[in-house]
Design an enzyme around this catalytic site. Sequence first.
Site, PDB file in Angstrom:
ATOM      1  N   GLU A 250       0.975  -1.243  -0.140  1.00  0.00           N
ATOM      2  CA  GLU A 250      -0.015  -0.037   0.097  1.00  0.00           C
ATOM      3  C   GLU A 250       0.673   1.195  -0.009  1.00  0.00           C
ATOM      4  O   GLU A 250       1.519   1.505   1.035  1.00  0.00           O
ATOM      5  CB  GLU A 250      -1.003   0.080   1.217  1.00  0.00           C
ATOM      6  CG  GLU A 250      -1.705  -1.210   1.346  1.00  0.00           C
ATOM      7  CD  GLU A 250      -2.773  -1.466   0.383  1.00  0.00           C
ATOM      8  OE1 GLU A 250      -3.021  -0.356  -0.200  1.00  0.00           O
ATOM      9  OE2 GLU A 250      -3.525  -2.470   0.538  1.00  0.00           O
TER      10      GLU A 250
ATOM     11  N   CYS B 170      -2.758   8.587   3.870  1.00  0.00           N
ATOM     12  CA  CYS B 170      -2.563   7.905   2.412  1.00  0.00           C
ATOM     13  C   CYS B 170      -3.681   8.230   1.657  1.00  0.00           C
ATOM     14  O   CYS B 170      -3.507   8.361   0.521  1.00  0.00           O
ATOM     15  CB  CYS B 170      -2.231   6.329   2.574  1.00  0.00           C
ATOM     16  SG  CYS B 170      -3.450   5.703   3.328  1.00  0.00           S
TER      17      CYS B 170
END
Length: 526
Positions: A258, A297
């Site tokens: 990720e 994020c």
Amino acid sequence: MADTIALGSYFDNRWQMGTGSVSLINPVTLATLAEVRGEGLDLGTAVQCARSEGRNSLASMTFAERAALLRDMADALQNDRDHYAELARQNSGNTPGDVMFDIDGGIAALKFYAGMGKKLGNAKRFVESEHQPLDREGHWAARHIMTSVPGIAVHINAFNFPSWGMWEKVAPSLLAGVPAIVKPATAAALVSHAMIRTLTDAGLIPSGVLSLICGSARTLLDELDAGDVVAFTGSADTAAKLRAHPAVQIRGVRFQAEADSLNSAILGSDLDQGSETYGLFLREIQKEMTVKSGQKCTAIRRILVPETLLDDVASDLSVQLTKTTVGDPAAEGVRMGPLQSPEQREAARTGLEQLTAVCETVCGGDTPASLTGENAKPDCFLAPTLLLCRDPDNSNAVHDTEVFGPVATLMPYRDLSHAAALVARGKGSLVSSLFTDDDSVASTLIDQTAGWHGRLLWVDATLGKHHLGHGTVMPQCIHGGPGRAGGGQELGGLRGLTLYLQRTALQGQTDRLAAITAGDAVWPGV
Ligand code: NAP
């Protein structure tokens, strides 16, 4: 320095202190809070203990028993929640709102998987519902089963979510029967350390099931082999480095990343400045830019608006952003804290320089003019910063450079296809938000942008404020994005277990296969 504590690591059933010393600071006051002693640890022993004792423990448990373990962990962590909130304030400058994302979000992920695992009952493996006949007479058939991968999991986490980032990986891993070794980012390890300490004090970690390595752990992947899994969250650069490691390239360790993401929000061409959905759009952008000081994020980095509304949006957002009270989260009324460290602020400033080469600065751009809280030192602070790029077609930096802070770039689009083409310049993102009251606008944008995203949030006037936001990752939904975002997929209910499971086509006599898999948990869908 009187209160400085030394952070050790937990593996092989005990806390162990390495050598070396990396200081963890309070980014508001710059005071040293703790020292990580993470060099010289016997990482081979950590892996061996997980591989033998950890695997045996989990293999002996049913899904329901593993779920009960997760539930006990969540309850113990819930009791100490305020302690972690205080540590998150000290070590990461978290406001109460930030704490909800990280600490409460992490415990909620554990509880979610505990609840889901309970429903799986006494099974230890999954079987797909579809039965596949393999001959005309019906003697021979196949069922696809899913069992734990034979190794262990290493979870490497980013600094911005020391709690959520840990539990959203640990919960599916343990439920799937795979022991986990967690390596938190060093700069923010205090919260992860305290949470694991709660669990060891409560005797809630069966031997080898969950380990914590505080420190750089740069040789951890050297210890891994076929059957093991690495789940990584962090920058694209580190992801690329780890993906190239021989453990992954030669020994076949499963690797999931990720990584960075230039997430977007699109204001639909059907909206005007006075509409309710336009107001929802402004509110969401302001929230996304300031929660966790933009160190999320999923934060919105690119704001796409119809060209006719560009200046109105710039002016309205600027008014809202400059109202944000920035400073010491311990002080009354503070809505946004600092970045994690002077290094993170420096990295954000470097990124800002690349963006301002092609953008105008609408507001912010530097240290806030004033900071609330008498103890606040300016070194880690950056004001909410709105940039405006009038020519996004010819400005690569706005689609390539992720400034990990309270920074977003506003840009105009001509029509929906142009908006979708600009979004695609991010080369794969975690999430985009579409603000429109018009189904045909929504449908066009969904068709043209979904392939670049792991998640889309559609906000209209009927949804209003009945959602938790662009940046909130719900455990029911998958988290991860294609391309630049790393190509990983976490959470999403049972889908989150996939990384830790091996699917096997089990072939045999039709009736006996049905009988032997009758007690297995049914995997939803194929
Ligand atoms: P980072 O510098 O890439 O570090 C991430 C983790 O990798 C840290 O635990 C770090 O350890 C470790 N690490 C670095 N090099 C390593 C190596 N050679 N071997 C083993 N471990 C290594 O990222 P960060 O600065 O912590 O986080 C910010 C980035 O993460 C941003 O780009 C953000 O977009 C991304 N992020 C993505 C998601 C997502 O879900 N997609 C979520 C959060 C953050 P040390 O701390 O000890 O150096």
